[in-house]
Design a protein around this motif. Structure first.
Motif, PDB file in Angstrom:
ATOM      1  N   UNK A 191       0.872  -0.526  -0.099  1.00  0.00           N
ATOM      2  CA  UNK A 191      -0.190   0.062  -0.081  1.00  0.00           C
ATOM      3  C   UNK A 191       0.531   1.294   0.014  1.00  0.00           C
ATOM      4  N   UNK A 192       2.384   1.470   0.665  1.00  0.00           N
ATOM      5  CA  UNK A 192       2.669   2.380   1.350  1.00  0.00           C
ATOM      6  C   UNK A 192       3.857   2.744  -0.037  1.00  0.00           C
ATOM      7  N   UNK A 193       4.316   1.939  -1.132  1.00  0.00           N
ATOM      8  CA  UNK A 193       5.023   1.609  -2.080  1.00  0.00           C
ATOM      9  C   UNK A 193       3.613   2.061  -3.915  1.00  0.00           C
ATOM     10  N   UNK A 194       2.692   1.621  -3.604  1.00  0.00           N
ATOM     11  CA  UNK A 194       1.526   1.952  -4.636  1.00  0.00           C
ATOM     12  C   UNK A 194       1.254   3.700  -4.841  1.00  0.00           C
ATOM     13  N   UNK A 195       0.979   3.758  -3.252  1.00  0.00           N
ATOM     14  CA  UNK A 195       0.436   5.060  -3.499  1.00  0.00           C
ATOM     15  C   UNK A 195       1.749   6.298  -2.980  1.00  0.00           C
ATOM     16  N   UNK A 196       3.007   5.724  -2.546  1.00  0.00           N
ATOM     17  CA  UNK A 196       3.901   6.591  -3.222  1.00  0.00           C
ATOM     18  C   UNK A 196       4.466   7.034  -4.633  1.00  0.00           C
TER      19      UNK A 196
END
Ligand code: ADP
Length: 384
Positions: A234-239
């Protein structure tokens, strides 16, 4: 206190490409007060059932301008659009989402990898291999995966290279070579972002591929992975979408490797096959969410309401002629089963003709029922 307002009546959405993704976007448009026009070279393209169609090629600047005149914002159903043409539209004042710059970064798989690397987003090691550049390949080392920089999709233009002979067909075009990942699972996250920077992410899903055609076969939502793995995705996708300054919905595909590391495989600048399940299983479908993002409407909730399993209906190998569905009666009265057919007028082996989503009380139940239907539902042709 000022109350935010949305433009009403309808914003007009133009879509380059009138395939199944545009069809499902157009189907979601009326309840958002939006009108859709699509540009597609095939008369009676799948989206034309729900949208006005302009018949023309994606890189025909005159037809693109006609689409832009009929629209307040132009978006995409396919990636194979000339970024140069979109840039020309932008320069004439047309709003394009995602932008020509985003599309140019994503269209070239080498530029996409460089973008990920430049933003410290984890991805497998890679090197550029120009056409015929055997020394670059040797320097990087075999085994590896070679990918054509441009025009690959659904596994076309991707080759696992285990010896120099395997590399021969790929050396004909500019490529990149990347490390062969020991894949434990393939995961994906859909992320929507609006021009104001509002972000909405869907749960992590896991994907199985059809080894015969390398096309996405079964999607399970949510993915069965440890919580820290899901959180990293989730974190990488948003970043990733923020770093792109992307507007619209994006599919971020990941590999979970044998050591539990999460690596970004690639980015899709549009609704994605791995998000079709959201129509039935989530509070807002990926198609409605994309329209909201590009039209400047507030984003909708992304809650997974029920676990889901979803699979593609591909043309049977060797099928030709008009499509004929077999086995529909098995799905007809089953609760929680949604069969989507894309209205394509002809079938070919492995062509995407539709998809099925099964929702269930548990992921196991949805998966079990989806697998049972997968064995029964077939798309053949009336000529074969
Ligand atoms: P496409 O854009 O055509 O979908 P991808 O880059 O996603 O191509 O690759 C297609 C499939 O090939 C992936 O889903 C995965 O199964 C496999 N693959 C791609 N890259 C690698 C890699 N570096 N290591 C192992 N398998 C890979």
């Amino acid at each position: 206190m000022s109350i935010p307002s949305s433009r009403f009546p309808a914003q007009r959405i133009g879509i380059v490409g009138g395939g199944q993704l545009a069809r499902m976007m157009a189907d979601a448009a009326p309840s958002l007060g939006l009108d859709v026009t699509v540009l597609d070279p095939t008369p009676e393209c799948p989206a034309s059932a729900f949208a006005t169609q302009i018949v023309g090629d994606f890189d025909d600047l005159e037809k693109l301008s006609a689409l832009a005149r009929a629209s307040d914002v132009v978006t995409l159903d396919i990636e194979a659009v000339s970024a140069g043409c979109l840039e020309a539209l932008e320069q004439s004042g047309v709003r394009v989402a995602p932008s020509a710059k985003v599309l140019a970064t994503i269209q070239d798989k080498l530029e996409q990898k460089r973008f990920l690397q430049a933003h410290d987003l984890p991805t497998s090691d890679f090197v550029a291999v120009d056409a015929g550049d055997v020394p670059a390949l040797q320097g990087f080392g075999i085994p590896c995966v070679m990918k054509a920089r441009r025009h690959g999709y659904d596994g076309r233009g991707v080759k696992v290279v285990r010896n120099e002979d395997d590399a021969v067909p790929m050396l004909a075009v500019p490529c990149l070579a990347e490390r062969l990942v020991d894949i434990d699972k393939e995961l994906a996250v859909m992320v929507a972002r609006s021009a104001s920077g509002e972000i909405a992410a869907y749960p992590v899903v896991e994907a199985e591929f059809d080894a015969r055609a390398n096309i996405l076969d079964l999607i399970r939502a949510p993915a069965v992975v440890p919580a820290p793995v899901a959180a990293r995705c989730m974190e990488f996708a948003i970043r990733c979408v923020e770093a792109l300054d992307g507007v619209g919905i994006f599919g971020i595909e990941f590999f979970l490797d044998g050591n539990g590391a999460v690596l970004i495989n690639e980015i899709s600048p549009r609704p994605h096959n791995s998000g079709h399940y959201t129509i039935e299983a989530c509070a807002t479908s990926q198609f409605a969410q994309h329209l909201r993002a590009v039209a400047g409407l507030p984003l909708g909730p992304t809650t997974l309401v029920q676990p889901a399993a979803s699979f593609n209906l591909l043309g049977e190998p060797g099928a030709s002629g008009r499509p004929v569905m077999q086995g529909l009666e098995a799905a007809g009265d089953a609760p929680g089963v949604a069969v989507h057919l894309y209205g394509k007028h002809s079938v070919k082996g492995f062509r995407k003709m539709g998809h099925v989503t099964v929702i269930g009380a548990t992921l196991d139940e949805a998966t079990h029922r989806a697998n049972a239907l997968r064995g029964v539902l077939k798309v053949v042709g009336d000529k074969a």
